[in-house]
Design an enzyme around this catalytic site. Structure first.
Site, PDB file in Angstrom:
ATOM      1  CB  CYS A   1      -0.914  -0.026   1.221  1.00 22.57           C
ATOM      2  SG  CYS A   1      -1.843   1.489   1.500  1.00 22.57           S
TER       3      CYS A   1
ATOM      4  CB  CYS B   1       0.312   1.810   4.135  1.00 23.86           C
ATOM      5  SG  CYS B   1      -1.375   1.253   3.919  1.00 23.86           S
TER       6      CYS B   1
END
Length: 200
Positions: free
Chosen positions: A120, A123
């Site tokens: 991600c 993230c």
């Protein structure tokens, strides 16, 4: 009256003096920035001795009133007693989470868990910003992260997350609030800060 100029390349502390003989005559010394990075001193005084008196602030000239303004340069140093970044600890399984929650409950402190994944991009971009935020709440809140691809599914189910990154605040053994970080990182950090302030 003629203007005389002298170049002083390094002046860190100086005095601007204004001399006034009577109400009809006024002699001024001005400091101004020069193109070579130094300071250029201009004076309306005719004689070199009077010029020196103005420069060094001598008070042996009669009937002159002196007004001084001190120019100071102050350095701003960062506070090195507090860390600027605190690396978040990883949670690997449910047993570790239980120990962390128990310890936090004994200390009456909330904990923050960042549920994220290595694939991600949001993230990965958010994590260092949360570590800076962790330094702000160093003694009040502990920050952790869970990489959902590297832990057992039993731990992931406890988070009950729908989207990544999800930042949850846990207190007294249960999840109290969360922020889902699908938008800009600075906005997520501000929302997380507001969430922490409600429970600290």
């Amino acid at each position: 009256m003629s203007a005389t100029g002298l170049l002083y390349p390094h002046i860190l502390y100086g005095e601007v003096a204004v001399y006034q003989r009577d109400q009809q005559q006024q002699h001024q010394c001005l400091l101004s920035s020069s193109g070579s990075g130094g300071y250029l001193l201009f004076s309306s005084l005719k004689s070199s001795s009077a010029y020196g008196d103005a420069l060094f602030g001598r008070r042996n000239i009669q009937n002159r009133r002196i007004k001084r303004r001190n120019l100071r340069v102050e350095a701003m140093w960062p506070d090195l007693s507090r860390p600027s970044v605190i690396e978040m600890e990883s949670i690997e399984d449910s047993e570790q989470l239980d120990q962390i929650l128990l310890h936090a409950q004994q200390n009456s402190q909330p904990i923050l868990i960042d549920w994220m994944a290595a694939w991600c991009r949001k993230c990965i971009y958010l994590k260092p910003k949360l570590e800076k935020l962790a330094a702000e709440y160093d003694t009040k809140t502990k920050f952790y992260y869970v990489d959902v691809n590297k832990v057992p599914q039993t731990l992931v189910k406890r988070g009950n997350i729908s989207k990544m990154p999800t930042i949850q605040l846990w207190k007294d053994g249960e999840m109290k609030a969360e922020v889902i970080g699908g938008h800009k990182a600075w906005q997520v950090v501000e929302e997380v800060r507001e969430m922490i302030q409600k429970f600290v």
